[in-house]
Design an enzyme around this catalytic site. Sequence first.
Site, PDB file in Angstrom:
ATOM      1  N   SER A 222       2.341   8.475 -39.959  1.00 18.13           N
ATOM      2  CA  SER A 222       3.598   9.114 -39.600  1.00 18.13           C
ATOM      3  C   SER A 222       4.702   8.678 -40.563  1.00 18.13           C
ATOM      4  O   SER A 222       4.616   8.927 -41.753  1.00 18.13           O
ATOM      5  CB  SER A 222       3.936   8.797 -38.147  1.00 18.13           C
ATOM      6  OG  SER A 222       4.944   9.644 -37.680  1.00 18.13           O
ATOM      7  N   GLU A 354      -0.826  17.539 -33.275  1.00 14.37           N
ATOM      8  CA  GLU A 354       0.156  16.546 -33.682  1.00 14.37           C
ATOM      9  C   GLU A 354       1.420  16.515 -32.816  1.00 14.37           C
ATOM     10  O   GLU A 354       1.954  15.450 -32.515  1.00 14.37           O
ATOM     11  CB  GLU A 354       0.561  16.783 -35.143  1.00 14.37           C
ATOM     12  CG  GLU A 354      -0.504  16.442 -36.158  1.00 14.37           C
ATOM     13  CD  GLU A 354      -0.564  14.961 -36.473  1.00 14.37           C
ATOM     14  OE1 GLU A 354       0.128  14.174 -35.803  1.00 14.37           O
ATOM     15  OE2 GLU A 354      -1.309  14.604 -37.404  1.00 14.37           O
ATOM     16  N   HIS A 464      -0.456  13.102 -31.819  1.00 12.77           N
ATOM     17  CA  HIS A 464       0.023  12.224 -32.883  1.00 12.77           C
ATOM     18  C   HIS A 464      -0.283  10.771 -32.517  1.00 12.77           C
ATOM     19  O   HIS A 464       0.036  10.306 -31.438  1.00 12.77           O
ATOM     20  CB  HIS A 464       1.523  12.433 -33.011  1.00 12.77           C
ATOM     21  CG  HIS A 464       2.157  11.830 -34.216  1.00 12.77           C
ATOM     22  ND1 HIS A 464       1.887  12.250 -35.495  1.00 12.77           N
ATOM     23  CD2 HIS A 464       3.085  10.839 -34.340  1.00 12.77           C
ATOM     24  CE1 HIS A 464       2.622  11.560 -36.360  1.00 12.77           C
ATOM     25  NE2 HIS A 464       3.354  10.695 -35.681  1.00 12.77           N
TER      26      HIS A 464
END
Length: 553
Positions: A222, A354, A464
């Site tokens: 990320s 995600e 995510h």
Amino acid sequence: MTPRIAPSPPPAVLPAIRIALILAFGLLFGTTLKMPGPALAASGTLSTASGPVLRRADGVYQGIPYAAPPVEALRWRPPQPVRPWVEPLACDAPGPQCPQKDADGDTDENCLTLGVRTPARVDGDRLPVMVFFHGGAFTSGAGSLSLYAGGELAREGVVLVTVNYRLGALGFMAHPALSAESPAGVSGNYGLLDQQAALSWVRSNIAAFGGDPDNVTVFGQSAGAASVLAHLVSPAAAGLFHKAILQSPVGPGAFRPLKKPARGVASAEDIGRRLAARLGADKTPGELAALRAASAEDILAATEALRPEAGLEVAGVVCSPTVDGVTVPDHPLTLFAKGRQHHVPLVIGTTANESSLFLDNLDPPADTTEGYDRLVALRFGADAKKILALAPGREPGLWNDLERVVSTRWFLAPAVVLARAQAASGAPCFVYRYDLPPPLGALAALEDEGDALGVSPQKAGVPHGAELFPVFGFESPWLGFDDADRAVGRAIRRAWTAFARTGRPAMADAPVWPRFDPAAPRIMVFGNTPQVRSLPREPLVPLVERSWQSTTY
């Protein structure tokens, strides 16, 4: 006010698992968290450029300072060398986390430390090195979180380094006065410079821990992956690493221009002016002195107050990496398109869903047909009708269409564009998708960090951060992981460490992971078993890519 898509509060465009929640799961199921063991009988010391470190029989070293405390006159300056020490450091406890909202542990501006976990057994071992940069939307997280302990990863024969770096305004604020006092004429990006200082520390010192300074893989998830992306185009990072892994990288919507606004995004220096005004520093003759005298708590509060008017599209971040022309010469996607990245082997990938844990917190909301239509019109302009034809956003499919659009915009499209550019440069590129839903305990931890409690497993899918558990081997039964999950985790860790060793990800008893070829793109899919598949054609990708040219910096 600039309209934006932004979770509020920032969701961890990388979940940093809350220790209190994790420990609660452990107590509930009558087990304890496998934390780094206590110091065993130590014999001798390890030599670093700054001073000696007590040798630890368990191979776990925590809280090693790699730069001077960035406090007082050193606040908002590039990291400086740490003051050498004479007495051996125990390095048996993590340093404090960098200041942040709702931290999971103690915080302090004196936070520039790193951890090393090594399986090296004898002096002279030269094992591959993997340096990890945590996520957290550039505002939260720490390399010392238990999620990243990485004992299972290191056991595959690598030296693992995890890093704390400055966050939020303390790590990324720019200001005209800061630029004026800089020899390079720029400001911001102090968190990125911290990371580069940590990589320089690795180059100078990791041999003492059994690592090979000439075989360093940098990886992140990320915001950590966005950091790696910045280093891939940063001239100052040349030679500091030899391979890179990008797990769910964000790009468009997460950077700022330094001096002038672009596509509706305020410049980083303008954000610095606004922060100074909120702190009252602009009313004093010595504005920088007043800013450096402000408390970290007041700076965090002033930054939070700016989010509604100036937060970026991704996560509503106020202070983030800046395209300053020096540390980051241009937007990373622009430089990749021109072939101006460091041509090192690259692994890049995303999870299947995600954005699923961010959707309830989008700002403005998009949980109705009207809100969805407004979001699409705002972000895609002239192509809005084409987006709606592909993903109409009408019940009962509103959630799925919203997840598809946001996930493609924030994560999938950047990953595909980067993979294409990397392959075009001739440098090795390997693409993956993580497709295994997390068990309920792990999902609950991700939901807690993403402020998304109540999202059903069906809606969450593979969110995510889901791949962090297998990558680091954080797969305890009390989180719900079973033997089949752990088998997939072992495969991923072996692929990651094989890549660190040789530049090619490989797993025993699994298909050969092919290099990415844009003409016939095939990727590795980590589901119940690793499988090679064709990259699914997503017609939203070119529309998303085109929208960056007009609506997103």
